[in-house]
Enzyme design. Structure first.
Site, PDB file in Angstrom:
ATOM      1  N   ASP A 115      -1.204  -6.315  -0.429  1.00 30.07           N
ATOM      2  CA  ASP A 115      -1.096  -5.753   0.875  1.00 30.07           C
ATOM      3  C   ASP A 115      -2.763  -5.106   1.263  1.00 30.07           C
ATOM      4  O   ASP A 115      -3.219  -4.644   0.320  1.00 30.07           O
ATOM      5  CB  ASP A 115      -0.160  -4.581   0.630  1.00 30.07           C
ATOM      6  CG  ASP A 115       0.215  -3.988   2.101  1.00 30.07           C
ATOM      7  OD1 ASP A 115      -0.128  -4.728   3.162  1.00 30.07           O
ATOM      8  OD2 ASP A 115       1.046  -3.162   2.251  1.00 30.07           O
ATOM      9  N   ASP A 136       0.900  -1.200  -0.076  1.00 29.87           N
ATOM     10  CA  ASP A 136      -0.221   0.393   0.086  1.00 29.87           C
ATOM     11  C   ASP A 136       0.865   1.231   0.019  1.00 29.87           C
ATOM     12  O   ASP A 136       0.377   2.387   0.064  1.00 29.87           O
ATOM     13  CB  ASP A 136      -1.029   0.154   1.143  1.00 29.87           C
ATOM     14  CG  ASP A 136      -0.366   0.041   2.569  1.00 29.87           C
ATOM     15  OD1 ASP A 136       1.094  -0.054   2.637  1.00 29.87           O
ATOM     16  OD2 ASP A 136      -0.931  -0.067   3.525  1.00 29.87           O
ATOM     17  N   GLU A 152       9.529  -4.425  10.556  1.00 31.16           N
ATOM     18  CA  GLU A 152       9.934  -3.158   9.983  1.00 31.16           C
ATOM     19  C   GLU A 152      10.508  -2.375  10.793  1.00 31.16           C
ATOM     20  O   GLU A 152       9.830  -2.260  12.074  1.00 31.16           O
ATOM     21  CB  GLU A 152       8.697  -2.432   9.156  1.00 31.16           C
ATOM     22  CG  GLU A 152       9.069  -1.032   8.696  1.00 31.16           C
ATOM     23  CD  GLU A 152       8.061  -0.512   8.087  1.00 31.16           C
ATOM     24  OE1 GLU A 152       6.834  -1.114   7.466  1.00 31.16           O
ATOM     25  OE2 GLU A 152       8.151   0.741   7.331  1.00 31.16           O
TER      26      GLU A 152
HETATM   27  O1  KIV Z   1       3.178  -1.103   1.746  1.00 32.72           O
HETATM   28  C1  KIV Z   1       4.509  -1.542   1.631  1.00 32.72           C
HETATM   29  O2  KIV Z   1       5.078  -1.268   0.929  1.00 32.72           O
HETATM   30  C2  KIV Z   1       4.882  -1.988   3.142  1.00 32.72           C
HETATM   31  C3  KIV Z   1       5.975  -1.706   3.336  1.00 32.72           C
HETATM   32  C4  KIV Z   1       6.624  -0.233   3.913  1.00 32.72           C
HETATM   33  C5  KIV Z   1       6.673  -2.832   4.269  1.00 32.72           C
HETATM   34  O3  KIV Z   1       4.058  -2.576   3.810  1.00 32.72           O
END
Ligand code: KIV
Length: 281
Positions: free
Chosen positions: A85, A46, A184
């Protein structure tokens, strides 16, 4: 063309100590480059909210945007393990909504797994999604969707108390049935402790060398995202510089009349110009 990895391949890579390579991708061309480069896994993060749409953070990102970008990445990387995500409010409201939205990533975009943020407090959501037969990656440590509660985009686990909370989250996420964890922005001491503690692959974005694999944001890796550069980023190219220079040259060519040149023109067919001029004087 290497064979597409499945979740058991990633677990075996952890077992034999082979590092897992993981990168975000948001579009078809980047997904193709990533597959050609041999990435083990891709994440349609996201973070596309910032990297593609120019939002200040990830909170405004919608399910429909995530599905649309996941479809494009799947078309570009048909032989790569791709994780979708779950955006803000796609899983927080109820387990039913969480399962329905997680399912969309598989049904509509052909994703291999989904990722969601949070530790102990999202255990019921992870269980519900796993019970629906979907591979889940947990995301703990710094969780950007709830960065307001964390006091901003701050590294986690820098005190013994905070590190303990991250470890408890990791155990809760694994216990709920998640088959991978993304960690993270935590100190490497905490990253390697958790990677050693858990049986599932622990991927790092800013969690140090001791994790089972590394994730970076593609826009950081190639030098495309210019708003800020997190400490954990290593930049491998200067796409912003290359693209800006190319566009400056294009502007100069058009202004000076050196573009288009003869080789860029479609000439009329033999004898047609004379007929054309006879009619249109
Ligand atoms: O959205 C994304 O790319 C992520 C990373 C910041 C871990 O969740």
């Amino acid at each position: 063309m290497p064979q597409k990895k499945m979740i058991h391949d990633l677990v075996e890579m952890k077992a034999r100590g082979e590092k897992i390579t993981f990168l975000t991708a948001y579009d078809y061309p980047t997904a193709r480059f990533a597959e050609q480069a041999g990435l083990d896994m891709l994440l349609v993060g996201d973070s596309l909210g910032m990297c593609v749409y120019g939002y200040a953070g990830t909170v405004p990102v919608t399910m429909d945007q995530c599905i649309c970008h996941s479809e494009a990445v799947r078309r570009g990387a048909p032989n790569t393990f791709v994780v979708g995500d779950m955006p803000f409010l796609s899983y927080q409201v109820s387990s039913q909504a969480a399962v329905e939205n997680a399912g969309r990533f598989l049904k509509e975009a052909g994703m291999d797994a989904i990722k969601l943020e949070g530790g102990a407090r999202v255990v019921s959501r992870i269980k519900a999604i796993v019970d629906a037969g979907i591979v889940v990656m947990g995301h703990i440590g710094l969780t950007p969707q709830s960065s307001g509660q964390l006091g901003g985009h701050k590294a986690q686990g820098r005190t013994a108390e905070s590190a303990g909370a991250v470890v408890r989250d990791a155990l809760a996420v694994q216990g709920a049935g998640a088959q991978m964890i993304l960690l993270e922005a935590v100190p490497p001491e905490v990253g390697s402790y958790i990677a050693g503690l858990l049986s599932i692959p622990v991927l790092s974005i800013g969690a140090g060398i001791g994790c089972d694999g590394q994730l970076l944001i593609v826009s950081d890796v190639v030098g495309q995202f210019q708003t800020f550069v997190p400490k954990f980023v290593k930049r491998y190219a200067d796409v912003a510089g290359v693209v800006t220079a190319a566009l400056q040259e294009y502007v100069a060519d058009v202004k000076s009349g050196t573009f288009p040149a003869e080789e860029h023109c479609y000439r009329m067919l033999e004898g047609e110009e004379a007929k054309f001029r006879a009619e249109f004087k």
